[in-house]
Design a protein around this motif. Sequence first.
Motif, PDB file in Angstrom:
ATOM      1  N   UNK A 246      27.584  39.753  14.718  1.00 12.94           N
ATOM      2  CA  UNK A 246      27.187  41.153  14.778  1.00 12.94           C
ATOM      3  C   UNK A 246      28.194  41.927  13.939  1.00 12.94           C
ATOM      4  N   UNK A 247      27.726  42.582  12.893  1.00 11.33           N
ATOM      5  CA  UNK A 247      28.640  43.296  12.001  1.00 11.33           C
ATOM      6  C   UNK A 247      28.918  44.685  12.566  1.00 11.33           C
ATOM      7  N   UNK A 248      30.171  44.893  12.959  1.00 11.11           N
ATOM      8  CA  UNK A 248      30.610  46.141  13.584  1.00 11.11           C
ATOM      9  C   UNK A 248      31.651  46.799  12.690  1.00 11.11           C
ATOM     10  N   UNK A 249      31.939  48.086  12.894  1.00  8.14           N
ATOM     11  CA  UNK A 249      32.973  48.737  12.085  1.00  8.14           C
ATOM     12  C   UNK A 249      34.331  48.049  12.252  1.00  8.14           C
TER      13      UNK A 249
ATOM     14  N   UNK B  92      18.643  42.420   8.804  1.00 10.08           N
ATOM     15  CA  UNK B  92      19.376  42.799   7.595  1.00 10.08           C
ATOM     16  C   UNK B  92      19.843  44.249   7.686  1.00 10.08           C
ATOM     17  N   UNK B  93      20.834  44.610   6.877  1.00 10.69           N
ATOM     18  CA  UNK B  93      21.263  46.010   6.858  1.00 10.69           C
ATOM     19  C   UNK B  93      20.120  46.887   6.366  1.00 10.69           C
ATOM     20  N   UNK B  94      20.006  48.045   6.971  1.00 12.51           N
ATOM     21  CA  UNK B  94      18.910  48.950   6.590  1.00 12.51           C
ATOM     22  C   UNK B  94      19.401  50.222   5.922  1.00 12.51           C
TER      23      UNK B  94
ATOM     24  N   UNK C 214      18.113  49.457  21.142  1.00 15.00           N
ATOM     25  CA  UNK C 214      18.209  50.306  19.951  1.00 15.00           C
ATOM     26  C   UNK C 214      16.861  50.654  19.337  1.00 15.00           C
ATOM     27  N   UNK C 215      15.775  50.278  19.987  1.00 14.16           N
ATOM     28  CA  UNK C 215      14.461  50.588  19.445  1.00 14.16           C
ATOM     29  C   UNK C 215      14.115  49.766  18.216  1.00 14.16           C
ATOM     30  N   UNK C 216      14.659  48.555  18.130  1.00 18.42           N
ATOM     31  CA  UNK C 216      14.306  47.656  17.032  1.00 18.42           C
ATOM     32  C   UNK C 216      15.280  47.632  15.882  1.00 18.42           C
ATOM     33  N   UNK C 217      16.312  48.431  15.928  1.00 19.29           N
ATOM     34  CA  UNK C 217      17.272  48.459  14.831  1.00 19.29           C
ATOM     35  C   UNK C 217      18.701  48.358  15.306  1.00 19.29           C
ATOM     36  N   UNK C 218      19.142  47.165  15.739  1.00 21.76           N
ATOM     37  CA  UNK C 218      20.488  47.061  16.291  1.00 21.76           C
ATOM     38  C   UNK C 218      21.610  47.121  15.262  1.00 21.76           C
TER      39      UNK C 218
END
Length: 92
Positions: free
Chosen positions: A24-27, A70-72, A5-9
């Motif tokens: 892993x927080x998913x929808x 953390x969430x971004x 993901x280029x550093x932002x999974x």
Amino acid sequence: MEVITGGGPGPVVTEANGRRAVYFLVPAGSTVGRPWPVGVTTLNAAVGRIGYVLIPALAGRTWPLAWHFPPTVPGGFVHALLLLNAAWVLLG
């Protein structure tokens, strides 16, 4: 996941004691009906199941939980299909 993901999974929580789980927080509902490999536990609020993950504070001490990523952005999640593929590569 970080490299893919280029550093932002997306938001990822780790646990520092016990079984040292990684969440892993998913929808909501995105793990239901998918063939996850042995070793993966999905937490769903599907019919007949209840699942939840404790979420650490964004700042301050919340041991044994911590943000690995953390969430971004509001509403941002880990991409469930990328996670599924990574899980099969690592565990399948």
